[in-house]
Design a protein around this motif. Structure first.
Motif, PDB file in Angstrom:
ATOM      1  N   ARG A 177      22.643  25.814  53.677  1.00  0.00           N
ATOM      2  CA  ARG A 177      22.588  24.418  54.125  1.00  0.00           C
ATOM      3  C   ARG A 177      23.727  24.202  55.111  1.00  0.00           C
ATOM      4  O   ARG A 177      24.901  24.351  54.747  1.00  0.00           O
ATOM      5  CB  ARG A 177      22.718  23.434  52.970  1.00  0.00           C
ATOM      6  CG  ARG A 177      22.425  21.986  53.392  1.00  0.00           C
ATOM      7  CD  ARG A 177      22.643  21.008  52.276  1.00  0.00           C
ATOM      8  NE  ARG A 177      24.057  20.907  51.940  1.00  0.00           N
ATOM      9  CZ  ARG A 177      24.527  20.203  50.909  1.00  0.00           C
ATOM     10  NH1 ARG A 177      23.687  19.590  50.100  1.00  0.00           N
ATOM     11  NH2 ARG A 177      25.821  20.150  50.681  1.00  0.00           N
TER      12      ARG A 177
ATOM     13  N   ARG B  78      14.620  27.153  43.571  1.00  0.00           N
ATOM     14  CA  ARG B  78      14.062  26.629  44.817  1.00  0.00           C
ATOM     15  C   ARG B  78      13.964  25.111  44.803  1.00  0.00           C
ATOM     16  O   ARG B  78      14.374  24.436  45.754  1.00  0.00           O
ATOM     17  CB  ARG B  78      12.685  27.253  45.078  1.00  0.00           C
ATOM     18  CG  ARG B  78      12.070  26.813  46.410  1.00  0.00           C
ATOM     19  CD  ARG B  78      10.805  27.583  46.706  1.00  0.00           C
ATOM     20  NE  ARG B  78      11.045  29.013  46.751  1.00  0.00           N
ATOM     21  CZ  ARG B  78      11.527  29.648  47.820  1.00  0.00           C
ATOM     22  NH1 ARG B  78      11.825  28.971  48.915  1.00  0.00           N
ATOM     23  NH2 ARG B  78      11.715  30.954  47.792  1.00  0.00           N
TER      24      ARG B  78
ATOM     25  N   LYS C 183      17.913  25.450  52.047  1.00  0.00           N
ATOM     26  CA  LYS C 183      16.810  26.388  52.147  1.00  0.00           C
ATOM     27  C   LYS C 183      17.080  27.569  51.223  1.00  0.00           C
ATOM     28  O   LYS C 183      18.210  28.041  51.126  1.00  0.00           O
ATOM     29  CB  LYS C 183      16.655  26.879  53.592  1.00  0.00           C
ATOM     30  CG  LYS C 183      16.241  25.788  54.575  1.00  0.00           C
ATOM     31  CD  LYS C 183      16.074  26.363  55.972  1.00  0.00           C
ATOM     32  CE  LYS C 183      15.648  25.281  56.955  1.00  0.00           C
ATOM     33  NZ  LYS C 183      15.486  25.825  58.346  1.00  0.00           N
TER      34      LYS C 183
ATOM     35  N   GLU D  46      16.268  22.728  47.207  1.00  0.00           N
ATOM     36  CA  GLU D  46      15.564  22.010  48.263  1.00  0.00           C
ATOM     37  C   GLU D  46      15.695  20.505  48.106  1.00  0.00           C
ATOM     38  O   GLU D  46      15.695  19.773  49.103  1.00  0.00           O
ATOM     39  CB  GLU D  46      14.094  22.439  48.298  1.00  0.00           C
ATOM     40  CG  GLU D  46      13.904  23.871  48.812  1.00  0.00           C
ATOM     41  CD  GLU D  46      12.464  24.317  48.812  1.00  0.00           C
ATOM     42  OE1 GLU D  46      11.608  23.596  48.241  1.00  0.00           O
ATOM     43  OE2 GLU D  46      12.179  25.398  49.379  1.00  0.00           O
TER      44      GLU D  46
END
Length: 379
Positions: free
Chosen positions: A84, A61, A70, A65
């Motif tokens: 993305r 994550r 996401k 990010e």
């Protein structure tokens, strides 16, 4: 100097994907550095590590990010969707095949879960998201490049140098890094001989042994030491851990091996479990004038288990620096809580008994997280 800053930081609970056990002491996992666009990353959820295939795995994550993607989680299918713009990636836990915009792509490692976190192969995810990835073996560091800055300046270790908002003692250092706070630079130096001590900028400009080849050797020894020192478990620790830790130390006498073994016995008796990371900074070294070179190092540590809050780590700084006395390990009188992460900076001393060409020979002399340090609670 004791400076306690018990303050809230970014919420972070690091679930380590590994524990240094006695059986793994001979090849204990050292800290794996990740540098993105010149700035070192300390992941808020977990630290990167190298798997059995020698591939670097990172908590998905945070890394995705950081690249503007996401990340989701589908528990029924055990899949991790990453999106993305028009790019869609689906990773499956335990599988080395991913879907990239509907097409199967095979990579050389697997996505896994550990400690409630999802880890993915760094190179695959980064390159799929358009980043460049390089591995630097001498420093065990992964470099991720997302956006090039032609005007930026970097040090020999690929770290971004800043020239504004400098610490008060900026002249003591060869340069100031963008990802190191001023409070770390402005920490007081360890007790030293006032006329023979030397700050980092002087060491690097006047002493030939302070070159990248030697410093990389010193830093790797410190990382190996830290992986053992800050990771103990009463369920698994034995004499192989003691011998491995002793091997990272400056060999003054075999007496210290006796003290380390005594600590091992205490770990078992007191049911101690500790997890942590040590990341030495090569540009921040201070010579005290008595033969020791202190490396300012960032650390994180958590005391998971113990019966008595006493002698929880093998802290080797003593008030007289000459002898061991039971009760001098710390923390004993420090306000530390169980199962809480702490982070900060501490000076770890390196030394050698070798004269002449001593450049590659420095090992850990004394080590303490609680002498000349800055430490804060991670909440």
């Amino acid at each position: 100097m004791r400076k306690w800053v018990i303050a809230g930081l970014v919420a972070a609970m690091i679930c380590s994907p590994f524990t240094v056990t006695a059986s793994a002491a001979s090849n204990s996992p050292s800290f794996v550095g990740v540098v993105m666009d010149g700035q070192k990353i300390w992941f808020p959820d977990a630290q990167a590590f190298v798997d059995e295939n020698n591939r670097t795995l990172v908590p998905v994550r945070f890394i995705a990010e950081q690249m503007g993607a996401k990340v989701g989680w589908e528990p029924k299918t055990m899949t991790v969707p990453i999106e993305r713009d028009d790019l869609h990636i689906v990773l499956t836990i335990g599988d080395s095949t991913a879907l990239v915009n509907g097409k199967e792509v095979v990579f050389d490692s697997k996505a896994i879960t550990s400690g409630g976190r999802t880890f993915v192969p760094l190179r695959f995810v980064s390159e799929a998201l358009g980043a460049k990835v390089n591995w630097d073996s001498p420093t065990s560091t992964v470099f991720i490049s997302i956006q090039e800055d032609a005007n930026a300046k970097y040090d020999e270790w690929g770290r971004l140098i800043r020239t504004t908002h400098l610490p008060k003692n900026a002249k003591d250092y060869p340069y100031i890094l963008a990802d190191v706070p001023n409070e770390a630079y402005e920490m007081a130096y360890p007790y030293s001989h006032p006329t023979d001590s030397k700050v980092s900028s002087v060491l690097y400009s006047t002493i030939p042994e302070f070159n990248k080849k030697n410093v990389d050797i010193w830093m790797n020894r410190l990382k190996t030491f830290g992986a053992l020192w800050l990771n103990v478990d009463y369920n698994t620790i034995d004499d192989s851990w003691a011998q491995a830790l002793f091997a990272t130390k400056m060999q003054n006498s075999n007496a210290e091996l006796k003290y380390i073994r005594r600590y091992v016995d205490w770990v078992k008796e007191n049911k101690i479990q500790v997890k942590g990371y040590l990341d030495p900074e090569p540009s921040m070294i201070y010579r005290d004038g008595f033969g020791k070179n202190y490396v300012r190092s960032k650390f994180r540590i958590k005391f998971v288990s113990y019966s008595e809050r006493k002698d929880l780590i093998y802290d080797t700084w003593f008030p007289n620096d000459l002898k061991y006395e039971k009760g001098t390990w710390v923390p004993n009188d420090t306000p530390l809580e169980k199962n809480v992460w702490y982070e900060g900076y501490a000076d770890i001393a390196l030394g050698t008994n070798i004269g002449g060409d001593w450049g590659s020979t420095l090992k850990v002399a004394t080590a303490s997280l609680f002498y000349n340090q800055l430490i804060r609670k991670v909440e």
